[in-house]
Every structure is written in structure tokens, then in C-alpha cells.
Design a protein around this motif. Structure first.
Motif, PDB file in Angstrom:
ATOM      1  N   TYR A   1      -3.545   5.649   8.388  1.00  0.00           N
ATOM      2  CA  TYR A   1      -3.895   4.524   7.526  1.00  0.00           C
ATOM      3  C   TYR A   1      -2.949   4.455   6.328  1.00  0.00           C
ATOM      4  O   TYR A   1      -2.430   3.386   5.989  1.00  0.00           O
ATOM      5  N   LEU A   2      -2.695   5.596   5.670  1.00  0.00           N
ATOM      6  CA  LEU A   2      -1.807   5.613   4.506  1.00  0.00           C
ATOM      7  C   LEU A   2      -0.380   5.208   4.882  1.00  0.00           C
ATOM      8  O   LEU A   2       0.278   4.470   4.147  1.00  0.00           O
ATOM      9  N   THR A   3       0.077   5.686   6.013  1.00  0.00           N
ATOM     10  CA  THR A   3       1.425   5.358   6.469  1.00  0.00           C
ATOM     11  C   THR A   3       1.563   3.855   6.726  1.00  0.00           C
ATOM     12  O   THR A   3       2.521   3.218   6.281  1.00  0.00           O
ATOM     13  N   LEU A   4       0.599   3.299   7.444  1.00  0.00           N
ATOM     14  CA  LEU A   4       0.640   1.863   7.721  1.00  0.00           C
ATOM     15  C   LEU A   4       0.516   1.043   6.443  1.00  0.00           C
ATOM     16  O   LEU A   4       1.180   0.022   6.285  1.00  0.00           O
ATOM     17  N   ALA A   5      -0.326   1.496   5.527  1.00  0.00           N
ATOM     18  CA  ALA A   5      -0.483   0.795   4.255  1.00  0.00           C
ATOM     19  C   ALA A   5       0.821   0.829   3.464  1.00  0.00           C
ATOM     20  O   ALA A   5       1.199  -0.170   2.840  1.00  0.00           O
ATOM     21  N   ALA A   6       1.531   1.948   3.511  1.00  0.00           N
ATOM     22  CA  ALA A   6       2.812   2.049   2.801  1.00  0.00           C
ATOM     23  C   ALA A   6       3.838   1.111   3.421  1.00  0.00           C
ATOM     24  O   ALA A   6       4.597   0.439   2.705  1.00  0.00           O
ATOM     25  N   TYR A   7       3.871   1.035   4.734  1.00  0.00           N
ATOM     26  CA  TYR A   7       4.796   0.123   5.402  1.00  0.00           C
ATOM     27  C   TYR A   7       4.481  -1.333   5.080  1.00  0.00           C
ATOM     28  O   TYR A   7       5.374  -2.158   4.963  1.00  0.00           O
ATOM     29  N   ARG A   8       3.214  -1.630   4.942  1.00  0.00           N
ATOM     30  CA  ARG A   8       2.802  -3.016   4.652  1.00  0.00           C
ATOM     31  C   ARG A   8       2.873  -3.324   3.167  1.00  0.00           C
ATOM     32  O   ARG A   8       2.699  -4.475   2.761  1.00  0.00           O
ATOM     33  N   GLY A   9       3.051  -2.297   2.350  1.00  0.00           N
ATOM     34  CA  GLY A   9       3.106  -2.492   0.906  1.00  0.00           C
ATOM     35  C   GLY A   9       1.744  -2.648   0.281  1.00  0.00           C
ATOM     36  O   GLY A   9       1.609  -3.191  -0.808  1.00  0.00           O
ATOM     37  N   LEU A  10       0.705  -2.158   0.952  1.00  0.00           N
ATOM     38  CA  LEU A  10      -0.653  -2.288   0.430  1.00  0.00           C
ATOM     39  C   LEU A  10      -1.015  -1.155  -0.509  1.00  0.00           C
ATOM     40  O   LEU A  10      -1.978  -1.246  -1.242  1.00  0.00           O
TER      41      LEU A  10
END
Length: 83
Positions: A73-82
Motif C-alpha cells: 500500500y505504501l509503495t503504491l501510494a508513493a508511486y501515485r503521489g498520495l
């Protein structure tokens, strides 16, 4: 039979305590900076489309969250800029 629906405000203290407990568990595993809000953000993203689930599912989702899922979740959020 009573409906499975529940009032988020009514149970917010209990939900916060569950998220705090899960964050403490992750800190024991070496994830030092996890907060209860982080846990809630990770769990609640699944409820955007369908709304809040029954309370028993919410409890299960919090307590069954694995560190690997949280890190994804954290990795995807970082990629999305969330985050």
C-alpha cells in the motif's frame, strides 16, 4: 434480525484502539513509524467504492492486515503521489 449497519461515530474509539494495536504490532516487527492513522488509511481505501462494511468485517480487515500488504500500500501510494 437487526441490520449489520453501524454508526462510525459510535464505534470510532474502538476502531482507533484496534488501529493503534495493529500499529504497535508493526512497530514490534521493526516498522518504527507506523501510526494508527496509517493503518486506517490503508484499510479504509478498500471502502471507497462500496462504503463501510459490517463491523465484523472491519475488525477482521484491521486485525488480519499483514505487514507485506501494508508495505505494498505504501509503495503504491508513493508511486501515485498520495503519501
Amino acid at each position: 434480525m437487526e441490520s449489520e449497519q453501524w454508526n462510525h461515530d459510535q464505534h470510532s474509539e474502538e476502531i482507533e484502539a484496534m488501529c493503534r494495536s495493529k500499529a504497535e504490532e508493526f512497530r514490534l516487527l521493526g516498522y518504527e513509524y507506523v501510526t494508527s492513522k496509517d493503518i486506517w488509511d490503508c484499510i479504509s481505501r478498500n471502502y471507497d467504492k462500496d462504503g463501510m462494511p459490517p463491523l465484523h468485517k472491519l475488525v477482521n480487515d484491521i486485525y488480519s492486515l499483514k505487514a507485506n500488504s501494508y508495505m505494498t500500500y505504501l509503495t503504491l501510494a508513493a508511486y501515485r503521489g498520495l503519501n
